[in-house]
Design a protein around this motif. Structure first.
Motif, PDB file in Angstrom:
ATOM      1  N   UNK A  57     -11.489   0.808  -1.455  1.00 58.41           N
ATOM      2  CA  UNK A  57     -11.441   0.284  -0.594  1.00 58.41           C
ATOM      3  C   UNK A  57      -9.762  -0.666  -0.590  1.00 58.41           C
ATOM      4  N   UNK A  58      -9.489  -1.027   0.295  1.00 61.55           N
ATOM      5  CA  UNK A  58      -8.392  -1.523  -0.095  1.00 61.55           C
ATOM      6  C   UNK A  58      -8.348  -3.067   1.270  1.00 61.55           C
ATOM      7  N   UNK A  97      -0.463  -6.781   2.441  1.00 60.36           N
ATOM      8  CA  UNK A  97      -1.628  -6.812   2.249  1.00 60.36           C
ATOM      9  C   UNK A  97      -1.208  -8.420   1.599  1.00 60.36           C
ATOM     10  N   UNK A  98      -1.507  -9.349   2.302  1.00 59.79           N
ATOM     11  CA  UNK A  98      -1.341 -10.417   1.538  1.00 59.79           C
ATOM     12  C   UNK A  98      -2.694 -11.113   0.541  1.00 59.79           C
ATOM     13  N   UNK A  99      -2.867 -11.563  -0.667  1.00 63.47           N
ATOM     14  CA  UNK A  99      -4.401 -12.084  -1.048  1.00 63.47           C
ATOM     15  C   UNK A  99      -4.956 -10.730  -0.487  1.00 63.47           C
ATOM     16  N   UNK A 100      -5.302  -9.463  -0.796  1.00 61.61           N
ATOM     17  CA  UNK A 100      -5.631  -8.460  -1.154  1.00 61.61           C
ATOM     18  C   UNK A 100      -6.273  -8.228  -2.188  1.00 61.61           C
ATOM     19  N   UNK A 101      -7.542  -7.373  -2.030  1.00 64.55           N
ATOM     20  CA  UNK A 101      -8.158  -6.370  -2.865  1.00 64.55           C
ATOM     21  C   UNK A 101      -8.089  -5.235  -3.300  1.00 64.55           C
ATOM     22  N   UNK A 125       1.453  -1.722   0.089  1.00 63.21           N
ATOM     23  CA  UNK A 125       0.436   0.208   0.120  1.00 63.21           C
ATOM     24  C   UNK A 125       1.081   0.870  -0.103  1.00 63.21           C
ATOM     25  N   UNK A 126       2.202   1.328   0.648  1.00 63.41           N
ATOM     26  CA  UNK A 126       2.771   2.403   0.599  1.00 63.41           C
ATOM     27  C   UNK A 126       3.066   2.435   1.927  1.00 63.41           C
ATOM     28  N   UNK A 127       2.742   1.785   2.563  1.00 64.78           N
ATOM     29  CA  UNK A 127       3.153   2.007   4.239  1.00 64.78           C
ATOM     30  C   UNK A 127       2.315   0.613   4.901  1.00 64.78           C
ATOM     31  N   UNK A 128       1.864  -0.647   4.376  1.00 64.25           N
ATOM     32  CA  UNK A 128       1.818  -1.808   4.661  1.00 64.25           C
ATOM     33  C   UNK A 128       2.311  -3.382   3.673  1.00 64.25           C
ATOM     34  N   UNK A 138      12.082   1.518   1.216  1.00 64.27           N
ATOM     35  CA  UNK A 138      12.538   1.958   0.152  1.00 64.27           C
ATOM     36  C   UNK A 138      10.896   1.979  -1.348  1.00 64.27           C
ATOM     37  N   UNK A 139      10.285   1.116  -0.473  1.00 61.37           N
ATOM     38  CA  UNK A 139       8.709   1.567  -1.066  1.00 61.37           C
ATOM     39  C   UNK A 139       8.252   2.812  -0.941  1.00 61.37           C
TER      40      UNK A 139
END
Length: 452
Positions: A54-55, A40-44, A35-38, A370-371
């Protein structure tokens, strides 16, 4: 009747080709979402109307168009800082480079946003590297801003007698997006740009102390002008060293509302720039800061962010004797907000920001940092946090789907969305490759212009 049918048919076709497709509910599912800050595996990631809805890990909403990202990595679009994208086509061809002004009557007031070219060949190339936004900055002596190196004498001013010649200021930066279309400007005048160190000293007469004195005097004149506009208009104010346009442009810098991007390299110069910021109440952004690791704690304490190239590790001048590839890691560890730049001004090689970020990771910077340094941090630094550079509800739907780790050179962007719109995955380079890959001769033995 036929004409009416033709008009109605054309109108229907036009309706189908408009951004209405971007307004439908879309869900990118199954990917590893950075996300830029975290992470999320298998995310939507759900998009609609050009924004992120939403994320998370929930199932796709009913009725959404599904984009399967299983086995892929999903990131925000990258943000190129200190860039010349859209402002320079060929840096050595002066007529195609709108990143600098040599007129001493228009220096601080120089606004790069008026020279932007949405049809620049550099934009699709950067977009294919996952770059979806850029901070376009003016060029100046010392190579900062747009990143093109120049000799100090290239910026000798011309114009009205009595004005600063050349000026201490290079002009004002702008934020752009890289989507296909005719208007790439997001926000003009987001920061002022000025060189310090050797380049600034050269402008001011050859000594660093002279530049700092001249800079403080300039801000004093700007504040005098701001308090006495009516007297200035009736010629009731003493002569000032800047044009009215430049004085007006510098008011937000003098009152601390517009950041000043300062190109500076040497640790000692960084210390003096920080001191200047404290004394004058100027909001600073350091650009370069190759020796920043030596004074990282001081930069952090001042709350000043840094734009840097982490692979700048050679002592190419006396200003960069202590340059090292651990600079990014040291600054981030001290608490400095950093943004990683591309090479050669982030114009023709803007896509290199992901390679540079990967190099920074190999020299101690955490992967997550880095991201952030190529996504969310640039937006924060330029006062646009939450608007882009991050996959979060409400942010612009700038999304890139990668074949693999985006910091690995062999990974490729497989899909790029800017404001929810899918972007073309080709560029002039690809078109030329395809045209001439067989020597420019088609199956029928004729040159490409003659068709099949």
């Amino acid at each position: 009747m036929r004409l009416t049918s033709f008009i109605l048919g054309a109108a229907a076709a036009l309706t189908l080709s408009t951004p209405s497709l971007a307004q439908e509910l879309t869900a990118i599912t199954g990917g590893r979402v950075l996300t830029g800050t975290s992470v999320i595996e298998n995310g939507t990631v759900v998009l609609r109307d050009g924004r992120i809805v939403s994320v998370g890990t929930s199932a796709a909403p009913s009725g959404a168009r599904i984009i399967d990202a299983r086995g892929k990595i999903v990131t925000p679009g990258f943000v190129a800082v200190d860039s010349g994208l859209g402002g320079s086509e060929v840096s050595s061809v002066r007529g195609s480079n709108d990143l600098s002004s040599s007129a001493n009557s228009v220096s601080a007031a120089f606004d790069v946003s008026y020279g932007l070219d949405p049809w620049s060949f550099t934009l699709p190339v950067a977009r294919l590297g996952g770059v979806t936004r850029a901070i376009v900055t003016p060029s100046h002596a010392g190579g900062g801003g747009g990143g093109h190196a120049h000799d100090d004498s290239d910026f000798a001013g011309v114009g009205s007698a009595g004005l600063q010649s050349p000026s201490l200021f290079a002009g004002q930066a702008a934020v752009i997006h890289l989507a296909e279309g005719t208007d790439i400007l997001v926000k003009p005048r987001v920061a002022m740009v000025a060189p310090f160190g050797e380049a600034g000293a050269g402008i001011a007469g050859g000594a660093r102390g002279a530049q700092f004195t001249q800079f403080k005097e300039t801000l004093a004149e700007v504040r005098l002008f701001a308090r006495n506009r009516s007297a200035y208009d009736r010629a009731g104010l003493r002569d000032l060293s800047l044009s009215r346009a430049d004085l007006e442009a510098l008011i937000p810098v003098a009152n601390g509302t517009m950041p000043l991007i300062v190109t500076v390299h040497r640790a000692a110069d960084i210390q003096q720039v920080l001191r200047l910021g404290r004394e004058e109440g100027v909001k600073l952004i350091l650009d370069g800061a190759e020796e920043g690791w030596l004074v990282a704690d001081q930069i952090a304490a001042a709350g000043v962010p840094v734009l840097l190239n982490p692979i700048a590790n050679l002592p190419s001048s006396f200003e960069m004797r202590a340059a090292r590839m651990e600079n990014a890691a040291a600054l981030q560890a001290a608490g400095v907000v950093i943004a990683i730049k591309g090479n050669e001004g982030s114009t023709h090689r803007a896509r290199d920001i992901r390679y540079n970020a990967g190099n920074a990771v190999s020299h101690g910077l955490s992967y997550e940092a880095a991201i952030a340094a190529i996504t969310v941090n640039p937006a924060r630094i330029f006062g646009m946090a939450g608007q882009f550079g991050e996959l979060k509800a409400g942010a612009a739907a700038d999304v890139v789907i990668w074949s693999g780790d985006p910091l690995e050179p062999l990974s490729q962007a497989e899909a790029v969305y800017i404001g929810g719109e899918a972007q073309s995955m080709t560029s002039r380079q690809f078109l030329l490759r395809d045209r001439y890959r067989n020597g420019g001769v088609q199956a029928n033995g004729m040159p490409p212009a003659y068709g099949q």
